[in-house]
Design an enzyme around this catalytic site. Sequence first.
Site, mmCIF file in Angstrom:
data_model
loop_
_atom_site.group_PDB
_atom_site.id
_atom_site.type_symbol
_atom_site.label_atom_id
_atom_site.label_comp_id
_atom_site.label_asym_id
_atom_site.label_seq_id
_atom_site.Cartn_x
_atom_site.Cartn_y
_atom_site.Cartn_z
ATOM 1 N N SER A 470 0.812 -1.209 0.000
ATOM 2 C CA SER A 470 0.000 0.000 0.000
ATOM 3 C C SER A 470 0.853 1.270 0.000
ATOM 4 O O SER A 470 1.488 1.598 -0.982
ATOM 5 C CB SER A 470 -0.965 -0.040 1.194
ATOM 6 N N ASP A 481 10.009 6.021 -10.105
ATOM 7 C CA ASP A 481 9.628 6.707 -11.346
ATOM 8 C C ASP A 481 10.416 8.001 -11.536
ATOM 9 O O ASP A 481 10.811 8.343 -12.665
ATOM 10 C CB ASP A 481 8.126 7.004 -11.347
ATOM 11 N N LYS A 496 -0.896 -4.442 -3.334
ATOM 12 C CA LYS A 496 -2.217 -3.907 -2.972
ATOM 13 C C LYS A 496 -2.287 -2.451 -3.411
ATOM 14 O O LYS A 496 -1.716 -1.565 -2.787
ATOM 15 C CB LYS A 496 -2.479 -4.006 -1.470
#
Length: 700
Positions: A470, A481, A496
């Site tokens: 999460s 990224d 998740k």
Amino acid sequence: MKYKGSVFLSLVVFTLLIGAAYFPFPNNAEKEAVLMYTLLGGLNQLHFDPEAIDDDYSKKVFDMYLDRIDGGRRWLTQEEVGILKKHEVMLDDEANAGTYNFFNESVELLSSSLERSQELYREVLAAPFDFSKQETIELDGDKKPFAKNEKELKEYWRKSMKYQTLVRLNAAMQEQEEGLEDGKEKKSFEELEKEAREGVLEAYDDWYVRLKKRKRSDFLSNYLNAFTNVFDPHSGYYRPRDKENFDIGMSGTLEGIGARLQANGEYTKVVHIVPGGPAWKMKGLQENDVIMSVRQDEEEEAVDVTGFLIDDVVKIIRGKKGTKVHLKIKKVDGTVKTITITRDIVVLEEGYAKSVILDMPDVAANIGYIKLPRFYADFNYRGGPSCAEDIAKELEKLKNENVNGVILDLRNNGGGSLRDVVQMSGLFIEEGPIVQVKARGNRPEVLADEDPKVQYGGPLIVMVNSISASASEILAAALQDYGRAVIVGSPSTYGKGTVQRFFDLDRAIRGNEEIKPLGQVKLTIQKYYRVNGGSTQMKGVTPDIILPDRYQYVKIGEQEYEHALDWTEISPVKYGQNVVKLDNMKQLQEASAARVSSSPKFQKVVESAKWVKERNDESLSSLNYEAFDKDRKDREVTAEKYEDMFEEIPGLKATNMEIDLTELKADESKMARNEEWIKTIKKDIYIEETLAIMRDMIKN
């Protein structure tokens, strides 16, 4: 920091969407119809990816409910399943009509099968078993068909009772072999076999007393959850007492062991260890362990909790501070252990961020290491704990020590506050988007760091593993990224990538206080997406540098759920940073791969992972005593080989900063826990390799 409306969907929206309906003075049948109506209304209106309520959906609900009421294939025969199967494609019609014909018939069949099965196990346990015979039992209900008839059902029960007796007998023989307590006489095999059978009989008789006390609401909760869990595994119906259990769950808000449990077929699985709790401190209990039996310290006999309702398991495990509970658990690798936990109040500080300075000669010097067990926050009052603020403080302390790099450890971090993960990610970049959050039918909302300040601009590594979930995945994905940090860890994180909210069903019904409380429904209403457009759902985050993991060959995380939502992607958003440029990733990967492939320590991890996979796939057990005993001993020898694989790493030092030592020295218990933590760091080969990666980052 900006959070737009739908991130915090209000209960009022739920009330409006499902109609704030009015139902005049219903009896119990009408109340259940109202419950089904409101439940399906919430699922249809608010779920991120709603299912069409049709025949295909009906079949899925039928299969899930059947597996939950008889996952062990001990109650129903194929003929009885055939009776229920007449309703297989009609559950959607019944739900829409507010009728429960299938459910009523299933409860009747279960009630009658309960009486029949009690006669069967009592008959089977009345005579000694022959443990010299060569026969096996299938322990995985998914691999075992329903019994063709009552004769085959009796054979299922015979083998099951023989297995339960064998487990007890083998444990008693093992205890006797290891030495008798003073004053105790050695018993024969036959005497111990008789005692084992009697113990199984007593345990099952006790269990059946509880089974026969089950109310219609217990069965109904199971049935309604089949409707919700077909949508996705994180959506569910909670009776009022279930919601209370969820909130306090054994999570540290009461005296207990500090673990959250979940029903998994006939078994009870550990799904979360609360940082700082008793189970966390003793380290024997882990996520994905299955609890087989529970024994109180003052009692001689353990209670076999196979087939128990989750409420009953929780009640048995909970207890007063200072008391002990003994849990027999089955690990992912198939080994069975008994662990003892002293119940306590959760020490919340152990779940907070903390840091040390790491040094290792010829590898790396003066590296800051921060451990974050969870993304904690207190929304109830201003000035409460915030993990983002605490991480900022730890970074400031480490900067004052002129560290050469920082390692942020998110291993086993199950997530938490979305607000804090956005704020925390912003500590390492100038400003920009961190995560996209999308509700069904809505445009994605971009949650961004709007503070141009960079708290720490040096070399950064984020450590993750297969339990990092999460919020941990959001942070790791964002920094990956942006090219701001090197992500190091297991082949993938948990996976998740969904958001849930609780909605009070009472808010959907105007008036009619006599039918309330109806309970609550937890719904998956949104998905997380990376700034590059990809979801973390199912796939998780793949680290830049992958290190061998003991559980890399078995399904752990979102992928193990049957109805988990799929991986999807949306359009990326514009992002970038000018703090650090990671232009040597290929060299870092190649250098790490070379070290790992030549490392005896990591090769041992790979061996262990293969063994775990092998044992996890095996579900047949011998019912021959000698073969069973040999298999147990072989497992224990191998498990012990891999249990505490590593010694203290020569030269690896973990040192508290002076600013922290003052507080630690003032509290003896804190100092003791800190010393234990330092010991674990010094044995951690993943930290050792991460330090080598950090050296390569700095050098290049």
